[in-house]
Write an enzyme that holds these catalytic residues in place. Structure first.
Site, PDB file in Angstrom:
ATOM      1  N   ALA A  74      46.230  47.970  51.810  1.00  0.00           N
ATOM      2  CA  ALA A  74      46.860  48.381  53.061  1.00  0.00           C
ATOM      3  C   ALA A  74      46.576  47.310  54.116  1.00  0.00           C
ATOM      4  CB  ALA A  74      46.281  49.718  53.497  1.00  0.00           C
ATOM      5  N   GLY A 113      45.246  49.651  48.258  1.00  0.00           N
ATOM      6  CA  GLY A 113      46.629  50.111  48.184  1.00  0.00           C
ATOM      7  C   GLY A 113      47.461  49.270  47.220  1.00  0.00           C
ATOM      8  N   GLU A 116      46.836  50.660  43.959  1.00  0.00           N
ATOM      9  CA  GLU A 116      47.451  52.003  43.948  1.00  0.00           C
ATOM     10  C   GLU A 116      48.960  51.902  43.734  1.00  0.00           C
ATOM     11  OE1 GLU A 116      45.444  53.054  47.698  1.00  0.00           O
ATOM     12  OE2 GLU A 116      44.749  54.852  46.668  1.00  0.00           O
ATOM     13  N   GLU A 136      38.019  50.083  48.989  1.00  0.00           N
ATOM     14  CA  GLU A 136      38.075  50.844  50.243  1.00  0.00           C
ATOM     15  C   GLU A 136      36.708  51.331  50.691  1.00  0.00           C
ATOM     16  OE1 GLU A 136      40.230  51.086  47.783  1.00  0.00           O
ATOM     17  OE2 GLU A 136      42.254  51.463  48.517  1.00  0.00           O
TER      18      GLU A 136
HETATM   19  N1  3HC Z   1      44.808  43.769  55.813  1.00  0.00           N
HETATM   20  C1  3HC Z   1      44.977  42.917  56.854  1.00  0.00           C
HETATM   21  N2  3HC Z   1      44.525  41.655  56.849  1.00  0.00           N
HETATM   22  C2  3HC Z   1      43.864  41.248  55.743  1.00  0.00           C
HETATM   23  C3  3HC Z   1      43.652  42.071  54.631  1.00  0.00           C
HETATM   24  C4  3HC Z   1      44.168  43.402  54.683  1.00  0.00           C
HETATM   25  N3  3HC Z   1      44.029  44.254  53.667  1.00  0.00           N
HETATM   26  N4  3HC Z   1      42.965  41.396  53.700  1.00  0.00           N
HETATM   27  C5  3HC Z   1      42.765  40.169  54.198  1.00  0.00           C
HETATM   28  N5  3HC Z   1      43.305  40.082  55.436  1.00  0.00           N
HETATM   29  C6  3HC Z   1      43.340  38.905  56.310  1.00  0.00           C
HETATM   30  C7  3HC Z   1      41.957  38.451  56.720  1.00  0.00           C
HETATM   31  O1  3HC Z   1      41.506  39.145  57.866  1.00  0.00           O
HETATM   32  C8  3HC Z   1      42.174  36.978  56.964  1.00  0.00           C
HETATM   33  O2  3HC Z   1      42.775  36.868  58.233  1.00  0.00           O
HETATM   34  P1  3HC Z   1      42.456  35.589  59.173  1.00  0.00           P
HETATM   35  O3  3HC Z   1      42.843  34.379  58.378  1.00  0.00           O
HETATM   36  O4  3HC Z   1      43.286  35.847  60.383  1.00  0.00           O
HETATM   37  O5  3HC Z   1      40.976  35.641  59.453  1.00  0.00           O
HETATM   38  C9  3HC Z   1      43.238  36.595  55.936  1.00  0.00           C
HETATM   39  O6  3HC Z   1      43.852  37.828  55.539  1.00  0.00           O
HETATM   40  C10 3HC Z   1      42.674  35.933  54.685  1.00  0.00           C
HETATM   41  O7  3HC Z   1      41.627  36.743  54.175  1.00  0.00           O
HETATM   42  P2  3HC Z   1      40.307  36.116  53.527  1.00  0.00           P
HETATM   43  O8  3HC Z   1      39.792  35.034  54.396  1.00  0.00           O
HETATM   44  O9  3HC Z   1      39.408  37.254  53.217  1.00  0.00           O
HETATM   45  O10 3HC Z   1      40.920  35.474  52.204  1.00  0.00           O
HETATM   46  P3  3HC Z   1      40.228  35.277  50.794  1.00  0.00           P
HETATM   47  O11 3HC Z   1      41.205  34.527  49.984  1.00  0.00           O
HETATM   48  O12 3HC Z   1      38.833  34.769  50.962  1.00  0.00           O
HETATM   49  O13 3HC Z   1      40.084  36.757  50.187  1.00  0.00           O
HETATM   50  C11 3HC Z   1      40.841  38.963  49.608  1.00  0.00           C
HETATM   51  C12 3HC Z   1      41.221  37.485  49.867  1.00  0.00           C
HETATM   52  C13 3HC Z   1      39.957  39.073  48.367  1.00  0.00           C
HETATM   53  C14 3HC Z   1      42.116  39.709  49.408  1.00  0.00           C
HETATM   54  C15 3HC Z   1      40.053  39.483  50.843  1.00  0.00           C
HETATM   55  O14 3HC Z   1      40.783  39.186  52.014  1.00  0.00           O
HETATM   56  C16 3HC Z   1      39.823  40.969  50.832  1.00  0.00           C
HETATM   57  O15 3HC Z   1      38.902  41.430  50.188  1.00  0.00           O
HETATM   58  N6  3HC Z   1      40.636  41.704  51.583  1.00  0.00           N
HETATM   59  C17 3HC Z   1      40.468  43.135  51.771  1.00  0.00           C
HETATM   60  C18 3HC Z   1      40.893  43.895  50.560  1.00  0.00           C
HETATM   61  C19 3HC Z   1      40.742  45.362  50.804  1.00  0.00           C
HETATM   62  O16 3HC Z   1      39.739  45.841  51.295  1.00  0.00           O
HETATM   63  N7  3HC Z   1      41.792  46.112  50.444  1.00  0.00           N
HETATM   64  C20 3HC Z   1      41.793  47.517  50.676  1.00  0.00           C
HETATM   65  C21 3HC Z   1      42.403  47.802  52.017  1.00  0.00           C
HETATM   66  S1  3HC Z   1      42.283  49.486  52.467  1.00  0.00           S
HETATM   67  C22 3HC Z   1      43.524  50.237  51.589  1.00  0.00           C
HETATM   68  O17 3HC Z   1      44.205  49.630  50.819  1.00  0.00           O
HETATM   69  C23 3HC Z   1      43.726  51.704  51.895  1.00  0.00           C
HETATM   70  C24 3HC Z   1      44.579  52.377  50.882  1.00  0.00           C
HETATM   71  O18 3HC Z   1      43.796  52.937  49.882  1.00  0.00           O
HETATM   72  C25 3HC Z   1      45.371  53.472  51.521  1.00  0.00           C
END
Ligand code: 3HC
Ligand code: NAI
Length: 710
Positions: A74, A113, A116, A136
Site C-alpha cells: 500500500a 498489499g 495480497e 505490515e
Molecule cells: N509507500 C510509499 N512509499 C514507499 C513505500 C510504500 N509502501 N515503500 C517505499 N516507499 C518510498 C520510500 O519512502 C522511498 O522514498 P524516498 O526516496 O522519497 O525516500 C522510496 O520509496 C524508495 O524506498 P527505499 O529507499 O526503501 O528503497 P529500497 O530499494 O531500499 O527498498 C523496499 C525497497 C524493500 C520496497 C522498501 O522500500 C520497503 O520495505 N518498503 C515498504 C514495504 C512495506 O512495508 N509494504 C507494506 C505496506 S503496508 C500495506 O501494504 C498495507 C496493506 O496490507 C493493506
C-alpha cells in the site's frame, strides 16, 4: 524502444497499462519507485483488468511490476488520510473473481498489499531473485487486504503466523516450497506469459485462494493458545504482532468472509494506534536521514573496493566482518602478531557460532574469512579505498595512527575514525587531507547493531560524506550524519540520561527498579544493565577526563566510580551493578551494591525516598529529549527524526515508541516543558530547558514542525 512483438491496445493509464502479447494480456503497474498501491494505481488495476477481460484475443492475463520490483505494498503516505476509492480489498476480490486466469509475475519484492494482490490472482510465478513478504507488522499494522486469510490457505497456518508476525521476507525458492508461488521462472514476462498460456492449454481452473482451505483445516486449532503466548512474549509490548496473530487465528476458526471482517476490525484499531504512528515515523525517518540538505543527492561517490581497519579489538573485528559480509576484501592491522591472532580468532569464533546456529553455511563462512586478511605493516594498506581506525580511545594514539595513514594511504582514500567521543577535527588536522577524514561511529557489537553515526568534520568533503552514506547502505547499516561535538549525538544524549539514573539511586531508587521501569516501557535494557554490558570502565575513564571541566555547583554521584574502584566493570568481570555468575549474561541483584547505594545516600546527606515509576520514566526520557533539543539547536543533528533513528537503531529504544523526540511530540512539547521546568525548580540546573523547546512551545510548534520547516 517499444517491443515490436507487443501489441498496445487503445487503453493507457499513467501508472497501470494494458498490453497484449499474442493471446495473453499483460497488466503492468508502473508507479516508481516501488509501484506502491496509490489510489490511481488501484483504479488503474481495475480499469486494466476490465480491459483485459473485455479483450476477446486475451485468453489469460499476467500482472507485473515495471522497473525494479513488483508492487511493494500500500502507499504508506496515504495512511492516516481518508480512504480514497477504490479500496484495495475490492480490487483484490475483483481480480479473484475474474473470469480469465490471472497470473502474478513477481520480481524484486512483492510486499504487503503487493503480495495480497498477488494472492488475489489465480496463480503466482517469480524469478529466482524475487522475494515475498507481509511486513505490515513493522509498520504497527497487519496485512489488511486479506493477507492474514489468504497466506495461511497457501502456506499453512504456522508458516503464515511466522511470516506475518515477524514481517520476514521469503525468497522465491522457499516461497515455492511453501506453496506461496506456483513456479520459479527464468525470465519474468516471457516465463509468466508461457505459464499463463499453459494454464489455458491445460484448461486449468480459476483457482481462488479464498476457496483453498485444505491447509487451514489440517491445522490443529488447539495449538493456537500456546503459539499466541509465544507471540505475546516475543512482542515485548508491541501490539501489532499480537494483532497479526489474532487475525491469522481467524483464518482457522472463522469462515473466509468472517475472517476478513475480523482482519478489518483489528487492522482499524492498529492503524489508529500511537504505535503504528511511531513505526511509520521511523520508516520515513530512516529514509529521510539519507538526505543531507547541503550535499546534493547526485554528488559523485568514490568506489570502495577494498577496505582496511586499524585495530582488531572489540570494534575493529566487528567492523571488518561488515565488509566481509558485503563481499568487500578487508585488511586488519594490529600492533603485534599475538593481538592480530587474537582478533582474527574472535572473528572466526563469531562466524562459527552463526554456522552452528544454522544461519550461515560453512562455505559462506570460509568465503567471508577468505576476504579478511590480517597484516602488521602499514605498507599493506596503500591500496585501500577506506581505512577505519578503531584503536584505543586516546587522542595521542589516534593522532599517531592518522599521521602514519596520511603517509601511506593512496590519494582519494577515505580516512575514518571509529572514535566514540574524540574531536574529529583534531584528528583530521594531523593529516594533510582533512577533507578525506570522517567519523564512522559503529555501535557494539559492530557486526550486529544497525546504526552508523557518521561524524562530519569542519572540512569533510561532500564526496566523502556521500561515499560514506552509500557505503553504510552497502554494508547493511543505517547511517545518520551528525556534527562534531563531545559524544556526538547518541552518546552525548546518553550522558544526562545515565546521570539521572545514578542520581535517582542516591535519592532512593535501586538499579533493578530503574532498569525494570524502562524495560517494561519497552527499552531493550535500562541504564545499569547497559553500563554493565558496555563495560563500566569506559564511562569511568570518560568521567575522569571530564572531571577537571565539570561544574562544581552540581552534585556528582559517585556510586559508579565506587563500583569501578572495586574492580567491577560489568559483565566482563562477572560483576558490576549486578552479578553475572558462571559467565551468565543475566543480571542478578547484589545486596552488596544495594548497601553501597544506601551508604552513598547517607554520605551525601540525602534522605532516601520512594521514587515513583512515573518519575523514573520522565527523568530518563526527558533528559534524552532536553539534550536532543540542544543537539538540534546547535546543528549537531540535522532533524529531530534523525535523533529518533539514532536511538531506535543504536540504543535499543523501541521503534514502536518512535524515538525520544517523537515521544516528546506525542506527549505534547508544552507538557514536557512544564515537567522539565518543574525538575529544574525541584532538582538542579541540569534541567535548564533547551532554548529550542521553549521557542517551539511559545510558537505552538512540535519537533515535527521544526523538521518540516527545514
Ligand atoms: N509507500 C510509499 N512509499 C514507499 C513505500 C510504500 N509502501 N515503500 C517505499 N516507499 C518510498 C520510500 O519512502 C522511498 O522514498 P524516498 O526516496 O522519497 O525516500 C522510496 O520509496 C524508495 O524506498 P527505499 O529507499 O526503501 O528503497 P529500497 O530499494 O531500499 O527498498 C523496499 C525497497 C524493500 C520496497 C522498501 O522500500 C520497503 O520495505 N518498503 C515498504 C514495504 C512495506 O512495508 N509494504 C507494506 C505496506 S503496508 C500495506 O501494504 C498495507 C496493506 O496490507 C493493506
Ligand atoms: P579495544 O581495546 O577492544 O581494541 C583496540 C585494539 O586496537 C586493540 O586490539 C589494540 O591492540 C589495537 N591497537 C591499539 N593501538 C594500536 C595501534 N597503534 N595500531 C594498531 N592497533 C592498535 O577497543 P574497542 O572497544 O574496540 O574500541 C576501539 C575504538 O572504538 C575506540 O575509539 C572506542 O572509543 C570506539 N568505540 C568503542 C565502542 C565499544 O562499545 N567498545 C563503541 C563505539 C566506538
Amino acid at each position: 524502444m517499444p517491443d515490436p512483438t507487443v501489441e498496445v491496445t487503445s487503453f493507457m493509464s499513467t501508472s497501470v497499462r494494458y498490453e497484449r502479447q499474442g493471446d495473453v494480456g499483460v497488466i503492468t503497474v508502473d508507479n516508481p519507485p516501488v509501484n506502491a498501491l496509490s489510489q490511481h494505481v488501484r483504479q488503474g488495476l481495475l480499469d486494466c483488468l476490465a480491459e483485459g477481460l473485455a479483450d476477446d484475443e486475451a485468453k489469460a492475463l499476467v500482472l507485473v511490476g515495471a522497473g525494479r520490483t513488483f508492487i511493494a505494498g500500500a502507499d504508506i503516505r496515504e495512511f492516516g488520510k481518508p480512504l480514497a476509492e477504490p479500496d484495495l480489498n475490492g480490487v483484490i476480490s475483483t481480480y479473484e473473481n475474474a473470469t480469465k486466469p490471472v497470473v502474478a509475475a513477481i520480481h524484486g519484492t512483492a510486499l504487503g498489499g503487493g503480495l495480497e494482490v498477488a494472492l488475489g490472482c489465480h496463480y503466482r510465478v517469480a524469478v529466482a531473485q524475487g522475494k515475498v513478504g507481509l511486513p505490515e507488522v513493522k509498520l504497527g499494522i497487519l496485512p489488511g487486504a486479506g493477507g492474514t486469510q489468504r497466506l495461511p490457505r497457501v502456506a499453512g497456518v504456522e508458516a503464515a503466523i511466522d511470516m506475518i508476525t515477524t514481517g520476514k521476507f521469503v525468497p522465491a525458492g522457499k516461497a515455492l516450497q511453501l506453496g506461496i508461488i506456483d513456479a520459479v521462472v527464468d525470465e519474468l514476462i516471457p516465463g509468466a506469459v508461457a505459464f499463463a498460456r499453459k494454464l489455458v492449454e491445460d484448461g486449468a481452473p480459476l483457482r481462488r485462494v479464498r476457496d483453498m482451505d485444505e491447509k487451514v483445516k489440517a491445522f490443529d486449532a488447539a495449538k493456537l493458545p500456546e503459539i499466541r503466548k509465544q507471540v505475546v512474549k516475543a512482542a515485548r509490548g508491541q501490539m501489532s504482532p499480537v494483532g497479526c496473530f489474532d487475525a491469522v487465528a481467524g483464518a482457522v476458526t472463522l469462515p473466509f468472509d468472517e475472517g476478513l471482517k475480523n482482519e478489518r476490525e483489528i487492522f482499524g484499531g492498529l492503524m489508529a494506534s500511537d504505535q503504528s504512528k511511531a513505526l511509520r515515523h521511523i520508516f520515513f525517518a530512516e529514509r529521510e536521514a539519507l538526505k543531507i540538505p547541503d550535499v546534493p543527492g547526485d554528488t559523485p561517490t568514490l568506489p570502495i573496493r577494498q577496505a582496511a581497519i586499524i585495530g582488531a579489538g572489540t570494534m575493529g573485528g566487528g567492523i571488518a566482518m561488515n565488509f566481509a559480509n558485503a563481499g568487500i576484501p578487508v585488511k586488519v592491522l594490529e600492533m603485534s602478531a599475538d593481538a592480530l591472532e587474537r582478533g582474527l580468532g574472535i572473528i572466526r569464533a563469531n562466524y562459527a557460532a552463526t554456522v552452528s546456529k544454522g544461519r550461515l553455511t560453512q562455505d559462506a563462512m570460509d568465503k567471508r574469512m577468505g576476504l579478511i586478511e590480517g597484516v602488521l605493516d602499514y605498507d599493506a594498506l596503500k591500496d585501500a579505498d577506506i581505512i577505519i581506525e578503531a584503536v584505543f580511545e586516546e587522542m595521542d594514539i589516534k593522532k599517531k595512527v592518522f599521521s602514519t595513514l596520511d603517509a601511506v594511504a593512496k590519494p582519494g582514500a577515505v580516512l575514518a575514525s571509529n572514535t566514540s567521543t574524540l574531536d574529529i577535527d583534531e584528528i583530521a588536522a594531523t593529516t594533510s587531507r582533512p577533507e578525506f577524514v570522517i567519523g564512522t561511529h559503529f555501535f557494539s557489537p559492530a557486526n550486529v547493531m544497525p546504526l552508523l553515526e557518521l561524524v562530519r568534520g569542519a572540512k569533510t568533503s561532500y564526496q566523502v560524506i556521500s561515499t560514506s552514506m552509500k557505503l553504510a547502505k552497502t554494508i547493511g547499516k543505517v547511517p545518520v550524519l551528525v556534527g562534531n561535538c563531545d559524544g556526538f549525538v547518541g552518546n552525548r544524549m546518553l550522558e544526562p540520561y545515565v546521570q539521572q539514573g545514578e542520581l535517582m539511586l542516591v535519592e532512593g531508587a535501586l538499579p533493578a527498579q530503574v532498569d525494570g521501569v524502562l524495560q517494561r516501557w519497552g527499552l531493550a535494557m535500562g541504564p545499569f544493565t547497559m553500563g554493565d554490558m558496555a563495560g563500566l570502565d569506559v564511562s569511568w575513564r570518560i568521567r575522569k577526563r571530564r572531571a577537571a571541566t565539570r561544574r562544581n555547583d552540581l552534585f556528582w554521584p559517585t556510586v559508579s566510580d565506587q563500583i569501578c574502584e572495586m574492580g567491577r566493570f560489568g559483565q566482563k568481570t562477572k560483576a558490576g551493578y549486578y552479578l553475572y555468575e558462571g559467565g551468565s549474561r543475566t543480571p542478578v541483584t547484589d545486596p552488596k551494591i544495594e548497601q553501597l547505594i544506601v551508604e552513598a545516600s547517607k554520605a551525601a546527606g540525602v534522605e532516601r525516598r520512594e521514587i515513583s515509576e512515573d518519575e523514573i520514566l520522565k527523568r530518563s526520557l526527558y533528559a534524552l529529549i532536553n539534550e536532543g533539543a540542544k543537539c538540534l539547536e546547535e546543528g549537531m543533528a540535522i532533524r529531530a527524526s534523525d535523533i529518533d533513528v539514532i536511538y531506535c537503531f543504536g540504543y535499543g529504544f523501541p521503534a514502536w515508541r518512535g524515538g525520544p523526540m517523537f515521544q516528546a511530540d506525542l506527549i505534547g512539547l508544552d507538557k514536557v516543558l512544564a515537567d522539565i521546568k518543574q525538575f529544574h525548580a525541584d532538582l538542579d540546573d541540569r534541567w535548564k530547558p533547551a532554548k529550542l523547546i521553549e521557542t517551539l512551545v511559545a510558537e505552538g510548534k512540535s519537533f515535527a514542525d521544526y523538521d518540516r520547516s527545514r
